[in-house]
Design a protein around this motif. Sequence first.
Motif, PDB file in Angstrom:
ATOM      1  N   PHE A  46       0.861  -1.173   0.000  1.00 17.89           N
ATOM      2  CA  PHE A  46       0.000   0.000   0.000  1.00 17.89           C
ATOM      3  C   PHE A  46       0.903   1.230   0.000  1.00 17.89           C
ATOM      4  CE2 PHE A  46      -3.687  -2.548   1.166  1.00 17.89           C
ATOM      5  CZ  PHE A  46      -4.716  -1.832   0.569  1.00 17.89           C
ATOM      6  N   SER A  47       0.753   2.061  -1.006  1.00 20.10           N
ATOM      7  CA  SER A  47       1.520   3.297  -1.066  1.00 20.10           C
ATOM      8  C   SER A  47       0.833   4.324  -0.201  1.00 20.10           C
ATOM      9  CB  SER A  47       1.613   3.798  -2.512  1.00 20.10           C
ATOM     10  OG  SER A  47       2.282   5.027  -2.573  1.00 20.10           O
ATOM     11  N   SER A  48       1.526   4.786   0.852  1.00 17.02           N
ATOM     12  CA  SER A  48       0.892   5.698   1.804  1.00 17.02           C
ATOM     13  C   SER A  48       0.534   7.009   1.146  1.00 17.02           C
ATOM     14  CB  SER A  48       1.810   5.945   2.997  1.00 17.02           C
ATOM     15  OG  SER A  48       3.052   6.447   2.577  1.00 17.02           O
ATOM     16  N   GLY A  49       1.391   7.468   0.208  1.00 23.80           N
ATOM     17  CA  GLY A  49       1.070   8.699  -0.516  1.00 23.80           C
ATOM     18  C   GLY A  49       0.975   9.908   0.378  1.00 23.80           C
ATOM     19  N   THR A  50       1.054  11.078  -0.216  1.00 22.13           N
ATOM     20  CA  THR A  50       0.887  12.319   0.535  1.00 22.13           C
ATOM     21  C   THR A  50      -0.454  12.962   0.229  1.00 22.13           C
ATOM     22  OG1 THR A  50       2.077  13.502  -1.203  1.00 22.13           O
ATOM     23  CG2 THR A  50       3.356  12.739   0.671  1.00 22.13           C
ATOM     24  N   THR A  51      -1.174  12.415  -0.748  1.00 22.74           N
ATOM     25  CA  THR A  51      -2.515  12.904  -1.069  1.00 22.74           C
ATOM     26  C   THR A  51      -3.387  11.711  -1.429  1.00 22.74           C
ATOM     27  OG1 THR A  51      -1.975  13.188  -3.415  1.00 22.74           O
ATOM     28  CG2 THR A  51      -1.651  15.095  -1.985  1.00 22.74           C
ATOM     29  N   GLY A  52      -4.696  11.832  -1.196  1.00 25.78           N
ATOM     30  CA  GLY A  52      -5.635  10.817  -1.627  1.00 25.78           C
ATOM     31  C   GLY A  52      -5.544   9.525  -0.840  1.00 25.78           C
ATOM     32  N   MET A  53      -6.409   8.574  -1.217  1.00 20.56           N
ATOM     33  CA  MET A  53      -6.432   7.272  -0.564  1.00 20.56           C
ATOM     34  C   MET A  53      -5.240   6.449  -1.042  1.00 20.56           C
ATOM     35  SD  MET A  53      -8.956   7.465   1.422  1.00 20.56           S
ATOM     36  CE  MET A  53      -9.230   5.773   1.943  1.00 20.56           C
ATOM     37  N   PRO A  54      -4.751   5.525  -0.208  1.00 20.17           N
ATOM     38  CA  PRO A  54      -3.599   4.711  -0.613  1.00 20.17           C
ATOM     39  C   PRO A  54      -3.918   3.836  -1.812  1.00 20.17           C
ATOM     40  CG  PRO A  54      -4.553   3.903   1.443  1.00 20.17           C
ATOM     41  CD  PRO A  54      -5.220   5.210   1.149  1.00 20.17           C
ATOM     42  N   LYS A  55      -2.871   3.516  -2.558  1.00 17.32           N
ATOM     43  CA  LYS A  55      -2.986   2.672  -3.743  1.00 17.32           C
ATOM     44  C   LYS A  55      -2.289   1.345  -3.475  1.00 17.32           C
ATOM     45  CE  LYS A  55      -0.732   5.797  -6.138  1.00 17.32           C
ATOM     46  NZ  LYS A  55      -0.635   6.976  -5.280  1.00 17.32           N
ATOM     47  N   MET A  56      -2.730   0.297  -4.159  1.00 19.88           N
ATOM     48  CA  MET A  56      -2.091  -1.014  -4.035  1.00 19.88           C
ATOM     49  C   MET A  56      -1.080  -1.175  -5.154  1.00 19.88           C
ATOM     50  SD  MET A  56      -5.133  -3.643  -2.913  1.00 19.88           S
ATOM     51  CE  MET A  56      -6.174  -3.300  -4.334  1.00 19.88           C
ATOM     52  N   VAL A  57       0.187  -1.160  -4.782  1.00 18.84           N
ATOM     53  CA  VAL A  57       1.277  -1.283  -5.747  1.00 18.84           C
ATOM     54  C   VAL A  57       1.643  -2.756  -5.878  1.00 18.84           C
ATOM     55  CG1 VAL A  57       3.651  -0.634  -6.272  1.00 18.84           C
ATOM     56  CG2 VAL A  57       2.120   1.015  -5.160  1.00 18.84           C
ATOM     57  N   LEU A  58       1.532  -3.285  -7.085  1.00 17.81           N
ATOM     58  CA  LEU A  58       1.764  -4.716  -7.317  1.00 17.81           C
ATOM     59  C   LEU A  58       3.131  -4.942  -7.960  1.00 17.81           C
ATOM     60  CD1 LEU A  58       0.658  -7.652  -7.373  1.00 17.81           C
ATOM     61  CD2 LEU A  58      -0.214  -7.148  -9.670  1.00 17.81           C
ATOM     62  N   HIS A  59       3.918  -5.832  -7.361  1.00 27.23           N
ATOM     63  CA  HIS A  59       5.205  -6.241  -7.929  1.00 27.23           C
ATOM     64  C   HIS A  59       5.191  -7.740  -8.205  1.00 27.23           C
ATOM     65  CE1 HIS A  59       7.657  -2.592  -7.619  1.00 27.23           C
ATOM     66  NE2 HIS A  59       7.042  -2.339  -6.479  1.00 27.23           N
ATOM     67  N   THR A  60       5.999  -8.145  -9.188  1.00 25.05           N
ATOM     68  CA  THR A  60       6.084  -9.557  -9.568  1.00 25.05           C
ATOM     69  C   THR A  60       7.307 -10.220  -8.925  1.00 25.05           C
ATOM     70  OG1 THR A  60       7.476  -9.237 -11.519  1.00 25.05           O
ATOM     71  CG2 THR A  60       5.091  -8.887 -11.795  1.00 25.05           C
ATOM     72  N   HIS A  61       7.508 -11.483  -9.251  1.00 23.40           N
ATOM     73  CA  HIS A  61       8.626 -12.240  -8.673  1.00 23.40           C
ATOM     74  C   HIS A  61       9.991 -11.803  -9.210  1.00 23.40           C
ATOM     75  CE1 HIS A  61       6.792 -15.322  -6.062  1.00 23.40           C
ATOM     76  NE2 HIS A  61       5.721 -15.107  -6.801  1.00 23.40           N
ATOM     77  N   THR A  62      10.020 -10.909 -10.194  1.00 26.04           N
ATOM     78  CA  THR A  62      11.306 -10.346 -10.630  1.00 26.04           C
ATOM     79  C   THR A  62      11.751  -9.203  -9.716  1.00 26.04           C
ATOM     80  OG1 THR A  62      10.302  -8.719 -12.139  1.00 26.04           O
ATOM     81  CG2 THR A  62      10.757 -10.922 -13.026  1.00 26.04           C
ATOM     82  N   TYR A  63      10.859  -8.753  -8.843  1.00 22.38           N
ATOM     83  CA  TYR A  63      11.127  -7.592  -7.987  1.00 22.38           C
ATOM     84  C   TYR A  63      12.382  -7.748  -7.120  1.00 22.38           C
ATOM     85  CZ  TYR A  63      10.192  -4.217  -4.187  1.00 22.38           C
ATOM     86  OH  TYR A  63      10.278  -3.223  -3.244  1.00 22.38           O
ATOM     87  N   PRO A  64      12.622  -8.900  -6.466  1.00 22.81           N
ATOM     88  CA  PRO A  64      13.832  -9.007  -5.642  1.00 22.81           C
ATOM     89  C   PRO A  64      15.119  -8.704  -6.402  1.00 22.81           C
ATOM     90  CG  PRO A  64      12.343 -10.802  -5.115  1.00 22.81           C
ATOM     91  CD  PRO A  64      11.775 -10.108  -6.322  1.00 22.81           C
ATOM     92  N   LEU A  65      15.185  -9.130  -7.668  1.00 25.48           N
ATOM     93  CA  LEU A  65      16.393  -8.888  -8.449  1.00 25.48           C
ATOM     94  C   LEU A  65      16.564  -7.401  -8.782  1.00 25.48           C
ATOM     95  CD1 LEU A  65      16.426 -11.975 -10.835  1.00 25.48           C
ATOM     96  CD2 LEU A  65      17.936 -11.519  -8.905  1.00 25.48           C
ATOM     97  N   GLY A  66      15.474  -6.664  -8.735  1.00 27.92           N
ATOM     98  CA  GLY A  66      15.573  -5.222  -8.919  1.00 27.92           C
ATOM     99  C   GLY A  66      16.352  -4.543  -7.805  1.00 27.92           C
ATOM    100  N   HIS A  67      16.523  -5.247  -6.687  1.00 27.82           N
ATOM    101  CA  HIS A  67      17.256  -4.683  -5.544  1.00 27.82           C
ATOM    102  C   HIS A  67      18.732  -5.078  -5.534  1.00 27.82           C
ATOM    103  CE1 HIS A  67      13.984  -2.735  -3.467  1.00 27.82           C
ATOM    104  NE2 HIS A  67      13.234  -3.811  -3.585  1.00 27.82           N
TER     105      HIS A  67
END
Length: 553
Positions: A197-218
Amino acid sequence: MEKLRVNNDRDFKAAYKNIVPEGYNFAFDFLDPKAAAEPGATALIHVDDAGHRREFSFGFFREESARLANALAAHGVKKGDRVMLVLYRRVEYWVSMLALARIGALPIPSPSLLTPHDIEFRVNFAKVSCVICEDSITGRMEAARPKCPGLALMVQVGQSAAPAGWLDYETLKATGAEQFPRTPDSPGGDDPMVIFFSSGTTGMPKMVLHTHTYPLGHLATGAYWHDLEPGDIHLTLSDTGWAKSVWGKFYGQWLAGAVIFVWDFRGKFEPRELLRILSEHKITTFCAPPTVYRFLVREDLKEFDLSSLRHCTTAGELLNDSVFADWQKALGLPIYEGYGQTETTLQVATLPFMKPKPGSIGKPMPDWDIVLLNAEDKPCAPGEEGEICIRLKSEKSTAGIPGLFSGYLDEQERTDKVVYGGFYHTGDKAWVDEDGYFWFLGRTDDLIKSSGYRIGPFEVESALVSHDAVVEAAVTGVPDPVRGMAVKATVVLGPGYQPGDAMTKELQNHVKTVTAPYKYPRIIEYVAELPKTISGKIKRAEIRARDQERMNM
């Protein structure tokens, strides 16, 4: 992973290759081979609120995550299910994340500060079917539960007796077998892996979806920005309820061969206690928000043996020149800045072979083709401000870039507003200098237009916090009949300093000497604390809304 030995960013970009194996799954493709080769190697050091230190091996995480995966699967948790985790900085957080990766269920790491109303919104909005939470949070979960009809499985972690209808984590896990074999149906690659959940500074939070390639992005985060070597002990100061935790307490650190250090403090943050932790446990690399460094440099750093510390980083907001200078003077260590979002991994950073420019977030990482676009969606020249945008590999898809989100889950309209024209539009403003360094200006709606000038809040905030009296500052614009907008500062003063006309005049004059005089705050409000998101970002929109409400009264 063999770390590249390069001396400049040009050679780094040319040599760095982040190859993503087909069907990649961090639990199966990193943890299991690592645990098989070095089962006793230390993976994580955990120090709880009472100071008790425990060390956990890769073999431990392999077996525990397999047991939990089997136990959860036996209770109906399956691929695609959404599971809320509220676990502070407990070891069970890492076990749960790995177990769910094996199953293909989607963890939703959540902060401990959520109210019953927050829980109700998130559980229903995300269609959560299972909750794994700390016993101190159970009461709030129970308060929200009657309004969450989709919840089917409740698991409590901790020493307290589980309430009626809940399963005890340890009892549940003990029922699972210690092997959870990969099958042709196991998740991986472009399958969904985690929701933030992106806390954001405005509006309601959004659900940010990442896939199984995400760990390698780090990978670049741990190996290069944090400059980790095998055996390093790395501490990132963050809660497990938001994405920064996996930036600094999970994937990239293990991929680089480092040991993750976890300080599970529960009370109020105490700078001296953090310095004691850094000293006593011989932390070698450290990452924290600029606000933390601002508190640390107010202490007598010479009281603590920080000789093991060799590399420091920061992200989340801009680092002020004065804090950078004070830290470097005391310890001989620069602080390397970085930039990214919940929707991405590390996009821009200052790496060890680059000369830090205090206030600059650095240069783009090799995985990211970053372009600054102006209001007409044209590339900006050096010195021209624009929106930070990521060039995509297709017109309307974020696929193929490790670490870039898939979209906002169940909200295609919101996704379409930021993913279009062959770019992901971050909503953040910056400019780039002739050396290729990026300078962050803020969110597009945070910029202040006053008397024809465009003023970024961070440069004024940086000037303010360089004054000894100021602990924190938030700069916003307020309507002004002459200037269009006037610069306003909301300020938290340090102990021993008193608000008043004399302090206001002193701070205004100070800003005029540090930055361009037209940027000084014409209005200064003194407060005990600034409104912030659950991830610690200043909520300037809330300050603007409050000011507007006062004007309308």
